[in-house]
Design a protein around this motif. Sequence first.
Motif, PDB file in Angstrom:
ATOM      1  N   ASP A  44      56.689  45.776  36.766  1.00 36.99           N
ATOM      2  CA  ASP A  44      55.970  46.904  37.432  1.00 36.99           C
ATOM      3  C   ASP A  44      55.735  47.968  36.649  1.00 36.99           C
ATOM      4  N   SER A  82      50.621  43.319  40.120  1.00 32.83           N
ATOM      5  CA  SER A  82      49.359  43.787  40.120  1.00 32.83           C
ATOM      6  C   SER A  82      49.402  45.095  40.645  1.00 32.83           C
ATOM      7  N   ASN A  83      48.748  46.107  40.033  1.00 29.82           N
ATOM      8  CA  ASN A  83      48.872  47.612  40.607  1.00 29.82           C
ATOM      9  C   ASN A  83      48.095  47.669  41.594  1.00 29.82           C
ATOM     10  N   ASP A  84      47.205  46.958  42.162  1.00 29.93           N
ATOM     11  CA  ASP A  84      46.405  46.996  43.399  1.00 29.93           C
ATOM     12  C   ASP A  84      47.289  46.139  44.595  1.00 29.93           C
ATOM     13  N   TYR A  85      48.031  44.966  44.214  1.00 32.24           N
ATOM     14  CA  TYR A  85      48.448  44.076  45.276  1.00 32.24           C
ATOM     15  C   TYR A  85      50.119  44.026  45.257  1.00 32.24           C
ATOM     16  N   SER A 100      53.708  42.600  49.143  1.00 28.37           N
ATOM     17  CA  SER A 100      53.543  44.142  49.698  1.00 28.37           C
ATOM     18  C   SER A 100      52.969  43.691  50.993  1.00 28.37           C
ATOM     19  N   LYS A 120      42.028  41.797  38.181  1.00 31.52           N
ATOM     20  CA  LYS A 120      41.712  42.485  39.431  1.00 31.52           C
ATOM     21  C   LYS A 120      41.591  42.018  40.572  1.00 31.52           C
ATOM     22  N   SER A 121      40.647  41.032  40.556  1.00 30.66           N
ATOM     23  CA  SER A 121      40.240  40.266  41.883  1.00 30.66           C
ATOM     24  C   SER A 121      40.274  38.727  41.824  1.00 30.66           C
ATOM     25  N   PRO A 137      40.092  39.208  47.267  1.00 32.76           N
ATOM     26  CA  PRO A 137      39.344  39.827  48.374  1.00 32.76           C
ATOM     27  C   PRO A 137      38.850  38.714  49.443  1.00 32.76           C
TER      28      PRO A 137
END
Length: 202
Positions: A44, A82-85, A100, A120-121, A137
Motif C-alpha cells: 500500500d 488500489s488507492n481508491d479501494y 475496506s 482505476k475503475s 463502479p
Amino acid sequence: MIKTFFSIISFLLVGVTLHGQSLKAVQQIEGIPPKVAYRAIAHDGTGNLYVATSVDVFMIPSNSNQAQPMSVGDQIVDVDWSNDYGLIMLSKDGSITFTSTGKIIKVDAGTGATCMDVSKSMIWVGTNNGVSTVSIPQEKIVDQYTTDDGVLKSNEITFIQSDPYGNRWIGSKAGVVRIDGKKWKLYEEKQAVTAITSISEG
C-alpha cells in the motif's frame, strides 16, 4: 500496484524502492509458517506488505518484520492494492473481495480464477477459461475474452500485469499477449509464460 511472486520461504528486502517509495530493510519476515507457497504480494501507499500464501494472507506492517495473519483462509490466489479501494483479494472461485468495505463481486471463473490486475475503475481477472474485465463502479463483468476471440491461444491464464508504459500483459499456457489500447498482439505462442517484469530499459 506492483505484484511480485516469491517461491521461497523467507525473503530479504534491502533498500527496496517501489514506485518512488522506499521500504525499510528487513532481514527476515517472522510469522509466516515454513513450507508455504507464496502466491502474490502487494504493497500500500504507506509501505505495508500483503502476502497471499497457500495458508492465509499476511499483512506485514512497514515498521515491523512480524507478519500478521488476516484470517481469510487458503483460497486467495492474488492480492492487489488500489488507492481508491484499498486491498482487493481474488479467491480461486472468482470472488473479488474489497476489504475496506466488505463488498464482494463474483466472476464466473469456470474451473478457477488465477490472477488479477487492478486499474482505476477496472479489474482484469484471469481464469482457466479466459479473461474477464470487471467494472468496479458498476460491480459487474463488462467483457470476457477467450480463444474464440482470436488472439489468445490458450484460455489458461497465468498472469495479468500492467507495465509503466500503460500496456497490459496477459500470460497463458500458449504465449503472452500485449494490449496497447485496443490492439492485442501475441508473442511466444508456443511457450507457456508464467511471469513478466519490466525494467527501466523496457
